[in-house]
Scaffold this motif. Sequence first.
Motif, PDB file in Angstrom:
ATOM      1  N   ALA A  72     -35.721 -37.397 -23.250  1.00 47.33           N
ATOM      2  CA  ALA A  72     -35.121 -37.800 -24.485  1.00 47.33           C
ATOM      3  C   ALA A  72     -36.228 -37.759 -25.383  1.00 47.33           C
ATOM      4  N   THR A  73     -37.454 -38.474 -25.030  1.00 50.21           N
ATOM      5  CA  THR A  73     -38.315 -38.819 -26.129  1.00 50.21           C
ATOM      6  C   THR A  73     -39.060 -37.388 -26.335  1.00 50.21           C
ATOM      7  N   THR A  74     -39.283 -36.425 -25.549  1.00 55.16           N
ATOM      8  CA  THR A  74     -39.617 -34.981 -25.910  1.00 55.16           C
ATOM      9  C   THR A  74     -38.682 -34.366 -26.864  1.00 55.16           C
ATOM     10  N   ALA A  75     -37.413 -34.489 -26.778  1.00 51.39           N
ATOM     11  CA  ALA A  75     -36.410 -33.822 -27.558  1.00 51.39           C
ATOM     12  C   ALA A  75     -36.443 -34.485 -28.927  1.00 51.39           C
ATOM     13  N   MET A  76     -36.741 -35.836 -29.235  1.00 51.94           N
ATOM     14  CA  MET A  76     -36.898 -36.518 -30.277  1.00 51.94           C
ATOM     15  C   MET A  76     -38.068 -35.880 -30.942  1.00 51.94           C
ATOM     16  N   SER A  77     -39.155 -35.785 -30.393  1.00 47.82           N
ATOM     17  CA  SER A  77     -40.549 -35.501 -30.924  1.00 47.82           C
ATOM     18  C   SER A  77     -40.441 -34.171 -31.163  1.00 47.82           C
ATOM     19  N   ILE A  78     -39.708 -33.306 -30.658  1.00 45.61           N
ATOM     20  CA  ILE A  78     -39.517 -31.788 -31.263  1.00 45.61           C
ATOM     21  C   ILE A  78     -38.772 -31.733 -32.449  1.00 45.61           C
ATOM     22  N   ARG A  79     -37.720 -32.640 -32.597  1.00 43.70           N
ATOM     23  CA  ARG A  79     -37.185 -32.861 -33.855  1.00 43.70           C
ATOM     24  C   ARG A  79     -37.874 -33.359 -34.969  1.00 43.70           C
ATOM     25  N   ASP A  80     -38.633 -34.480 -34.634  1.00 42.51           N
ATOM     26  CA  ASP A  80     -39.481 -35.150 -35.486  1.00 42.51           C
ATOM     27  C   ASP A  80     -40.597 -34.141 -36.281  1.00 42.51           C
ATOM     28  N   ARG A  81     -41.168 -33.387 -35.330  1.00 39.55           N
ATOM     29  CA  ARG A  81     -42.114 -32.397 -35.664  1.00 39.55           C
ATOM     30  C   ARG A  81     -41.363 -31.424 -36.750  1.00 39.55           C
ATOM     31  N   TYR A  82     -40.249 -30.982 -36.354  1.00 48.41           N
ATOM     32  CA  TYR A  82     -39.284 -29.933 -37.162  1.00 48.41           C
ATOM     33  C   TYR A  82     -39.154 -30.354 -38.321  1.00 48.41           C
ATOM     34  N   LEU A  83     -38.649 -31.733 -38.638  1.00 46.02           N
ATOM     35  CA  LEU A  83     -38.538 -32.376 -39.762  1.00 46.02           C
ATOM     36  C   LEU A  83     -39.862 -32.260 -40.562  1.00 46.02           C
ATOM     37  N   GLU A  84     -40.939 -32.703 -40.061  1.00 51.87           N
ATOM     38  CA  GLU A  84     -42.278 -32.972 -40.669  1.00 51.87           C
ATOM     39  C   GLU A  84     -42.821 -31.508 -41.237  1.00 51.87           C
ATOM     40  N   GLU A  85     -42.588 -30.507 -40.458  1.00 50.32           N
ATOM     41  CA  GLU A  85     -43.028 -29.055 -40.897  1.00 50.32           C
ATOM     42  C   GLU A  85     -42.171 -28.721 -42.131  1.00 50.32           C
ATOM     43  N   ARG A  86     -41.277 -29.159 -42.288  1.00 44.48           N
ATOM     44  CA  ARG A  86     -40.284 -28.719 -43.412  1.00 44.48           C
ATOM     45  C   ARG A  86     -40.284 -29.625 -44.521  1.00 44.48           C
ATOM     46  N   ALA A  87     -40.283 -30.762 -44.522  1.00 44.81           N
ATOM     47  CA  ALA A  87     -40.281 -31.695 -45.353  1.00 44.81           C
ATOM     48  C   ALA A  87     -41.275 -31.641 -46.213  1.00 44.81           C
ATOM     49  N   GLY A  88     -42.566 -31.331 -46.004  1.00 50.89           N
ATOM     50  CA  GLY A  88     -43.822 -31.266 -46.781  1.00 50.89           C
ATOM     51  C   GLY A  88     -44.573 -32.827 -46.826  1.00 50.89           C
ATOM     52  N   ASP A  89     -45.216 -32.848 -47.764  1.00 45.71           N
ATOM     53  CA  ASP A  89     -45.840 -34.167 -48.004  1.00 45.71           C
ATOM     54  C   ASP A  89     -45.426 -34.916 -49.309  1.00 45.71           C
ATOM     55  N   THR A  90     -44.159 -34.540 -49.672  1.00 45.30           N
ATOM     56  CA  THR A  90     -43.438 -35.148 -50.978  1.00 45.30           C
ATOM     57  C   THR A  90     -43.230 -36.717 -50.446  1.00 45.30           C
ATOM     58  N   THR A  91     -43.522 -37.420 -51.659  1.00 49.01           N
ATOM     59  CA  THR A  91     -43.279 -38.732 -51.642  1.00 49.01           C
ATOM     60  C   THR A  91     -42.012 -39.153 -52.447  1.00 49.01           C
ATOM     61  N   ASP A  92     -41.499 -38.302 -53.169  1.00 50.75           N
ATOM     62  CA  ASP A  92     -40.448 -38.415 -53.803  1.00 50.75           C
ATOM     63  C   ASP A  92     -39.138 -38.697 -52.772  1.00 50.75           C
ATOM     64  N   ARG A  93     -38.515 -40.006 -52.977  1.00 44.00           N
ATOM     65  CA  ARG A  93     -37.296 -40.392 -51.943  1.00 44.00           C
ATOM     66  C   ARG A  93     -36.164 -39.567 -52.054  1.00 44.00           C
ATOM     67  N   ALA A  94     -35.890 -39.109 -53.406  1.00 40.09           N
ATOM     68  CA  ALA A  94     -34.604 -38.097 -53.302  1.00 40.09           C
ATOM     69  C   ALA A  94     -34.832 -36.651 -52.593  1.00 40.09           C
ATOM     70  N   ALA A  95     -36.001 -36.222 -52.645  1.00 35.10           N
ATOM     71  CA  ALA A  95     -36.570 -35.045 -51.969  1.00 35.10           C
ATOM     72  C   ALA A  95     -36.617 -35.255 -50.580  1.00 35.10           C
ATOM     73  N   MET A  96     -37.110 -36.420 -50.026  1.00 38.14           N
ATOM     74  CA  MET A  96     -37.342 -36.553 -48.670  1.00 38.14           C
ATOM     75  C   MET A  96     -35.880 -36.596 -48.046  1.00 38.14           C
ATOM     76  N   LEU A  97     -34.936 -37.396 -48.838  1.00 38.64           N
ATOM     77  CA  LEU A  97     -33.581 -37.789 -48.229  1.00 38.64           C
ATOM     78  C   LEU A  97     -32.827 -36.178 -48.210  1.00 38.64           C
ATOM     79  N   ARG A  98     -33.277 -35.336 -49.231  1.00 33.72           N
ATOM     80  CA  ARG A  98     -32.682 -34.022 -49.055  1.00 33.72           C
ATOM     81  C   ARG A  98     -33.206 -33.086 -47.770  1.00 33.72           C
ATOM     82  N   ALA A  99     -34.429 -33.309 -47.677  1.00 37.72           N
ATOM     83  CA  ALA A  99     -35.145 -32.579 -46.588  1.00 37.72           C
ATOM     84  C   ALA A  99     -34.518 -33.060 -45.259  1.00 37.72           C
TER      85      ALA A  99
END
Length: 209
Positions: A72-99
């Motif tokens: 389960a933690t492996t599957a969650m880590s894969i999901r988290d990395r997927y999100l991080e790779e596509r969300a970029g380094d923005t700090t804009d909260r609306a952009a973060m929610l959209r991503a």
Amino acid sequence: MQVINEVQPDLGLSPAEEARRSQIIAATLATISELGYRRTSFARIKERAGLSSTRLIGYHFGTKAGLMQAVATTAMSIRDRYLEERAGDTTDRAAMLRALIETEVTFVRDHPECVRVLREVAANADDPDGWPVAGPLLSGFRTGRIERLLTQGQREGAFGEFSAEVAARTIAQSIDGAIQAYTENPALDLKSYGRQLADFFEQAVAAKS
């Protein structure tokens, strides 16, 4: 196998032990995804992984609970990395929610095995031999992350006044609805679906002028 290797914690194992551990996790993910949680056994995992004995599973993970935690933690880590790779380094909260919304929706298309496994493990949290905290952890992890994002956005004035808890649960349930829709119709355009879902919630939580 490679993506599983990359998200494993550093346990101080030898390369051979790390490879075997990843092999067992990959086989378990595939077995649960194909057969479901209840039909997954050490014997089936052994067969899929090409192991000589089920004792190798016990050696690396101890019990079924230990194996389920790692899976389960492996599957969650894969999901988290997927999100991080596509969300970029923005700090804009609306952009973060959209991503977050868009990538959670498309994750089911790009990693369907992980999605099925997380749902199966959470749905079978009553298994006395399984990982006892799987249910509340897996069901609350994503909602909690969304709630924290909304709360921070409210503090910064990016979002309006509303219950962050209620909004987070609504967003999470809407993402689950997208996953269910895709399960029923694999031809569904998830990118468009996620974009429209993000449009809706971006407007719903925006600060009112």
